[in-house]
Design a protein around this motif. Structure first.
Motif, PDB file in Angstrom:
ATOM      1  N   LEU A  14      52.097  62.531  42.840  1.00 36.60           N
ATOM      2  CA  LEU A  14      51.365  61.263  42.846  1.00 36.60           C
ATOM      3  C   LEU A  14      52.348  60.112  42.649  1.00 36.60           C
ATOM      4  N   PHE A  15      53.213  60.246  41.639  1.00 36.97           N
ATOM      5  CA  PHE A  15      54.194  59.205  41.336  1.00 36.97           C
ATOM      6  C   PHE A  15      55.159  58.986  42.500  1.00 36.97           C
ATOM      7  N   LYS A  16      55.768  60.066  43.013  1.00 35.50           N
ATOM      8  CA  LYS A  16      56.782  59.915  44.059  1.00 35.50           C
ATOM      9  C   LYS A  16      56.191  59.364  45.352  1.00 35.50           C
ATOM     10  N   PHE A  17      54.993  59.854  45.736  1.00 36.59           N
ATOM     11  CA  PHE A  17      54.420  59.416  47.005  1.00 36.59           C
ATOM     12  C   PHE A  17      53.948  57.970  46.908  1.00 36.59           C
ATOM     13  N   ALA A  18      53.339  57.600  45.783  1.00 37.64           N
ATOM     14  CA  ALA A  18      52.916  56.207  45.610  1.00 37.64           C
ATOM     15  C   ALA A  18      54.125  55.273  45.644  1.00 37.64           C
ATOM     16  N   PHE A  19      55.196  55.662  45.002  1.00 40.36           N
ATOM     17  CA  PHE A  19      56.410  54.852  44.987  1.00 40.36           C
ATOM     18  C   PHE A  19      56.999  54.745  46.400  1.00 40.36           C
ATOM     19  N   THR A  20      57.013  55.877  47.130  1.00 48.74           N
ATOM     20  CA  THR A  20      57.540  55.862  48.499  1.00 48.74           C
ATOM     21  C   THR A  20      56.727  54.928  49.388  1.00 48.74           C
ATOM     22  N   VAL A  21      55.407  55.004  49.295  1.00 45.20           N
ATOM     23  CA  VAL A  21      54.539  54.109  50.080  1.00 45.20           C
ATOM     24  C   VAL A  21      54.791  52.653  49.689  1.00 45.20           C
ATOM     25  N   MET A  22      54.964  52.407  48.407  1.00 43.65           N
ATOM     26  CA  MET A  22      55.148  51.036  47.922  1.00 43.65           C
ATOM     27  C   MET A  22      56.423  50.415  48.520  1.00 43.65           C
ATOM     28  N   VAL A  23      57.541  51.162  48.482  1.00 39.58           N
ATOM     29  CA  VAL A  23      58.795  50.578  48.981  1.00 39.58           C
ATOM     30  C   VAL A  23      58.879  50.622  50.502  1.00 39.58           C
ATOM     31  N   THR A  24      58.045  51.462  51.136  1.00 35.04           N
ATOM     32  CA  THR A  24      58.080  51.571  52.594  1.00 35.04           C
ATOM     33  C   THR A  24      57.203  50.517  53.256  1.00 35.04           C
ATOM     34  N   TYR A  25      56.028  50.281  52.673  1.00 34.52           N
ATOM     35  CA  TYR A  25      55.050  49.425  53.334  1.00 34.52           C
ATOM     36  C   TYR A  25      54.785  48.099  52.612  1.00 34.52           C
ATOM     37  N   GLN A  26      54.973  48.039  51.308  1.00 32.26           N
ATOM     38  CA  GLN A  26      54.469  46.894  50.546  1.00 32.26           C
ATOM     39  C   GLN A  26      55.560  45.948  50.052  1.00 32.26           C
ATOM     40  N   LEU A  27      56.793  46.435  49.899  1.00 30.09           N
ATOM     41  CA  LEU A  27      57.895  45.606  49.413  1.00 30.09           C
ATOM     42  C   LEU A  27      58.958  45.489  50.494  1.00 30.09           C
ATOM     43  N   GLN A  28      59.618  44.364  50.555  1.00 32.78           N
ATOM     44  CA  GLN A  28      60.712  44.163  51.499  1.00 32.78           C
ATOM     45  C   GLN A  28      62.007  44.018  50.710  1.00 32.78           C
ATOM     46  N   LEU A  29      62.812  45.080  50.714  1.00 38.19           N
ATOM     47  CA  LEU A  29      64.048  45.090  49.942  1.00 38.19           C
ATOM     48  C   LEU A  29      65.225  45.259  50.895  1.00 38.19           C
ATOM     49  N   ALA A  30      66.148  44.288  50.841  1.00 36.32           N
ATOM     50  CA  ALA A  30      67.302  44.368  51.724  1.00 36.32           C
ATOM     51  C   ALA A  30      68.204  45.541  51.366  1.00 36.32           C
ATOM     52  N   TRP A  31      68.269  45.863  50.048  1.00 33.15           N
ATOM     53  CA  TRP A  31      69.180  46.922  49.604  1.00 33.15           C
ATOM     54  C   TRP A  31      68.562  48.318  49.668  1.00 33.15           C
ATOM     55  N   LEU A  32      67.252  48.407  49.973  1.00 34.63           N
ATOM     56  CA  LEU A  32      66.597  49.705  50.128  1.00 34.63           C
ATOM     57  C   LEU A  32      65.643  49.639  51.312  1.00 34.63           C
ATOM     58  N   PRO A  33      66.176  49.732  52.543  1.00 35.74           N
ATOM     59  CA  PRO A  33      65.301  49.659  53.721  1.00 35.74           C
ATOM     60  C   PRO A  33      64.346  50.840  53.773  1.00 35.74           C
ATOM     61  N   PRO A  34      63.190  50.663  54.389  1.00 40.53           N
ATOM     62  CA  PRO A  34      62.186  51.741  54.450  1.00 40.53           C
ATOM     63  C   PRO A  34      62.724  53.037  55.045  1.00 40.53           C
ATOM     64  N   SER A  35      63.647  52.943  56.004  1.00 37.85           N
ATOM     65  CA  SER A  35      64.162  54.157  56.641  1.00 37.85           C
ATOM     66  C   SER A  35      64.952  55.031  55.673  1.00 37.85           C
ATOM     67  N   LEU A  36      65.477  54.422  54.583  1.00 40.69           N
ATOM     68  CA  LEU A  36      66.262  55.176  53.616  1.00 40.69           C
ATOM     69  C   LEU A  36      65.495  55.496  52.337  1.00 40.69           C
ATOM     70  N   ALA A  37      64.345  54.864  52.149  1.00 41.83           N
ATOM     71  CA  ALA A  37      63.638  54.987  50.875  1.00 41.83           C
ATOM     72  C   ALA A  37      63.293  56.441  50.552  1.00 41.83           C
ATOM     73  N   GLY A  38      62.707  57.144  51.531  1.00 39.30           N
ATOM     74  CA  GLY A  38      62.314  58.528  51.275  1.00 39.30           C
ATOM     75  C   GLY A  38      63.503  59.413  50.954  1.00 39.30           C
ATOM     76  N   LEU A  39      64.626  59.199  51.670  1.00 38.79           N
ATOM     77  CA  LEU A  39      65.827  59.991  51.443  1.00 38.79           C
ATOM     78  C   LEU A  39      66.396  59.749  50.050  1.00 38.79           C
ATOM     79  N   VAL A  40      66.444  58.470  49.631  1.00 40.45           N
ATOM     80  CA  VAL A  40      66.983  58.126  48.313  1.00 40.45           C
ATOM     81  C   VAL A  40      66.124  58.720  47.206  1.00 40.45           C
ATOM     82  N   ILE A  41      64.816  58.612  47.338  1.00 41.91           N
ATOM     83  CA  ILE A  41      63.903  59.142  46.316  1.00 41.91           C
ATOM     84  C   ILE A  41      64.043  60.664  46.221  1.00 41.91           C
ATOM     85  N   ALA A  42      64.094  61.345  47.381  1.00 43.38           N
ATOM     86  CA  ALA A  42      64.238  62.805  47.370  1.00 43.38           C
ATOM     87  C   ALA A  42      65.573  63.215  46.754  1.00 43.38           C
ATOM     88  N   ALA A  43      66.648  62.493  47.083  1.00 43.66           N
ATOM     89  CA  ALA A  43      67.964  62.836  46.541  1.00 43.66           C
ATOM     90  C   ALA A  43      68.014  62.628  45.029  1.00 43.66           C
TER      91      ALA A  43
END
Length: 648
Positions: free
Chosen positions: A48-77
């Motif tokens: 629940l925590f990881k998926f909600a966080f992944t959705v949040m940084v992928t769809y809801q926040l715009q971060l130059a230092w964590l682009p959506p294409s890398l968010a899932g990889l960074v969280i999994a690593a």
């Protein structure tokens, strides 16, 4: 072999037969239910925590230092990193301390982490939540060895497969529910982050409440001095596992399964979008199908194994994984371009049913593959080192999953399509499985025995509780057919070493099979005195090592269906065992209703000449009698006991 060496626990801790009909009855028992719900809630909260966080940084926040294409990889690593760093320490702590204390410590830690995560969600702080991902990985790292070391301390051999199946099913259901809940909650406008924060904290508190009811699980090595160096400790644990080659190869086999599964899980979003032409709902549907398949396969293990640790299911699982991975390539190849399907439109297309069936069956067979392997490791690892071996397994799993990501990336860079990657992994799985089964023939032998006892014959066993769960024993059985040894393999949860007439090794296929099983050939003393003596020396060694030895005291297959006179070779085996200081009880056995079947001789003609002489699925049986002490055994008395079992 001592009780600890055999990897079992005292009857007072793990009753031999709890008397319940199936694995679901364990959910009504305190020794299992609180632990099950504790791990279920933990796995659900993780996801629940990881998926909600992944959705949040992928769809809801715009971060130059964590682009959506890398968010899932960074969280999994970040989540996997603690498994590499701290698994060795976690395994030592699990062996050193009461496992229930470790469970409660982990759940207290989860509450603290989720309180920190709640703050991160409340203020939408990505750095705080990334730190929590790492800490939740640490939480799972500590819990991992407990998860599999707890079960053999509270469940008997007959319950271990069902218990593992329940845990595996519960884990994947929790993953699925956690991801669905995380995605739904975080998507609620304005207040979604708050809902996620409250849900994570509530699940952590509920998990701590269930952990309070987990019964005590005493330390298996209280005097252990913890080695804080993860590199040297991991190497030492792998060396411990390597002392039992079946356990070590099983660690590699499980890690390969995680490699295999990670390929599919990592490619589901792209597979749904680029190959199946579906939207996010289709990607979620694939995850649901995959998770349900794993759960069903895990639960089927107890039914198919008849409540034993049946590693014969592992080759069956490997075959299914390869067959349906390869078929998934053909099912998904050449699908016509289309607008993005939602889940309902996707299911409405008949050409997509084969894709879903392949995924469901592929994951179902993965469940059949993994659960017996986990149960085997639990059963045959030394209790004093069990958690550390499982910790080493967790490290191997993490390394194989990282390797999986790298190899998939290379294959895609080389221009392979996603269906072609599935094809390559399916074929590679067949090669790896075949290699493992050649290295550890016990898997293949048990598979042959499992097939024979369920598809060639309808095999019923009575009195199998008399087969000792630990220590040396001599199994003495009547000899009716060329597959008697195969049926005895199917009846015993432990490996058996057979003494067999040297002439049977000349028979095609069966001879190869018995050589693979390391059966002991014996020739008459007058014909080959050297081979005769070597057979008895090898038999004595089997008993010294604490294993099961099987002998057919008649000396050959019956030619008229009647029980022949028992020869004196068994007395020589008992005398040698006693000279070595080994107390080996003798277990009388009787195979029933095999006379006249394809593999038996008949009065008019030899064996294996008329395949359907008695039709298919003949009902045959094995009756097992009460063990006899070595002092009680005489050939005539033993023959009487076997004759009585035949009449029963």
């Amino acid at each position: 072999m001592s009780q600890e060496q055999a990897g079992t626990v005292p009857a007072s801790t793990a009753p031999h037969d709890a008397g319940h009909p199936n694995q679901f009855a364990l959910l009504r028992q305190r020794r299992f239910a609180p632990f099950f719900w504790t791990q279920f809630l933990g796995a659900g909260n993780d996801n629940l925590f990881k998926f909600a966080f992944t959705v949040m940084v992928t769809y809801q926040l715009q971060l130059a230092w964590l682009p959506p294409s890398l968010a899932g990889l960074v969280i999994a690593a970040l989540f996997i990193l603690p498994f590499l760093l701290f698994s060795a320490t976690a395994g030592q702590a699990t062996d050193k301390y009461d496992k229930t204390r470790v469970i409660r410590f982990v759940k207290n830690l989860e509450i603290a982490i989720m309180a920190f995560a709640a703050y991160g969600f409340w203020v939408a702080s990505v750095p705080v939540l990334l730190a929590c991902v790492f800490l939740m990985g640490l939480h799972s790292t500590i819990f991992g060895p407990v998860k599999f070391a707890y079960l053999p301390q509270h469940l008997s051999e007959r319950e271990l497969t069902g218990g593992n199946g329940m845990v595996e099913m519960g884990t994947f259901v929790a993953i699925l529910l956690g991801q669905v809940a995380g995605g739904l909650l975080v998507a609620v406008p304005q207040v979604g982050h708050h809902y996620v924060a409250l849900a994570c904290l509530a699940l952590a508190l509920l998990g701590r409440a269930t952990a309070q009811a987990v019964p005590p699980s005493p330390s298996t090595d209280p005097h252990l001095v913890i080695n804080w160096n993860p590199v040297t400790e991991t190497w030492r644990n792998l060396k411990l596992a390597h002392e039992n080659i079946v356990v070590f190869r099983s660690l590699l086999g499980i890690s390969w399964m995680w490699f295999f599964g990670a390929v599919f899980l990592s490619l589901f979003p792209a597979f749904a979008k680029d190959v199946l032409h579906g939207n996010e709902q289709v990607a979620s549907l694939l995850l649901v199908v995959f998770s349900v398949g794993i759960g069903v396969g895990s639960l089927l293990c107890e039914v198919l194994s008849k409540r034993h640790v049946e590693i014969g299911l592992v080759p069956l699982g490997a075959i299914g994984m390869s067959v349906f991975a390869v078929d998934l390539y053909f099912a998904s190849r050449g699908l016509p371009p289309a607008a993005g399907f939602d889940a309902a439109d996707f299911v409405a297309q008949a050409r997509h049913w084969r894709v879903m069936a392949d995924l469901a069956l592929l994951s179902l067979f993965a469940g059949l593959y993994s659960v017996p392997m986990y149960a085997l490791i639990q059963l045959r690892s030394q209790p004093s080192h069990r958690a550390r071996i499982i910790a080493a397994n967790n490290i191997l799993n993490a390394l194989f999953m990282i390797a999986s990501s790298l190899i998939v990336g290379v294959l895609l860079k080389l221009g392979l399509s996603i269906p072609q990657v599935f094809l390559a992994i399916g074929l590679l799985n067949a090669v790896v499985a075949f290699y493992i089964f050649l290295l550890v023939p016990e898997y293949l032998l048990r598979f042959v025995a499992w097939v024979a006892s369920r598809f060639v014959y309808r095999f019923r066993i009575r009195g199998d509780e008399h087969i000792p769960a630990t220590g040396p024993a001599i199994l003495a059985c009547n000899h009716v057919s060329f597959v008697d040894a195969v049926l005895l393999m199917a009846a015993s949860p432990r490996p058996i070493c057979f003494i067999m007439d040297h002439r049977i090794f000349r028979i095609p296929v069966l001879g190869w099979l018995f050589r693979l099983a390391k059966a002991i050939p014996i020739a008459p003393q007058k014909e080959d005195p050297r081979a005769y003596e070597a057979a008895f020396e090898r038999a004595a060694q089997v008993l010294r090592e604490g294993d099961l030895l099987a002998i057919f005291p008649e000396g050959g297959i019956t030619r008229d269906g009647q029980l022949q006179e028992f020869r004196g070779g068994i007395m020589k085996i008992i005398e040698r065992a006693q000279a070595d200081g080994v107390h080996a009880p003798v277990v009388p056995m009787a195979l029933t209703n095999l006379w006249g079947s394809f593999f038996s001789r008949v009065e008019q003609g030899g064996a294996m000449v008329r395949p359907f002489r008695r039709g298919m699925f003949n009902r045959v049986g094995l009756n097992v009698g009460r063990p006899l002490g070595p002092a009680e055994v005489q050939p005539a008395l033993l023959r009487t006991r076997v004759a009585d079992l035949l009449r029963d």
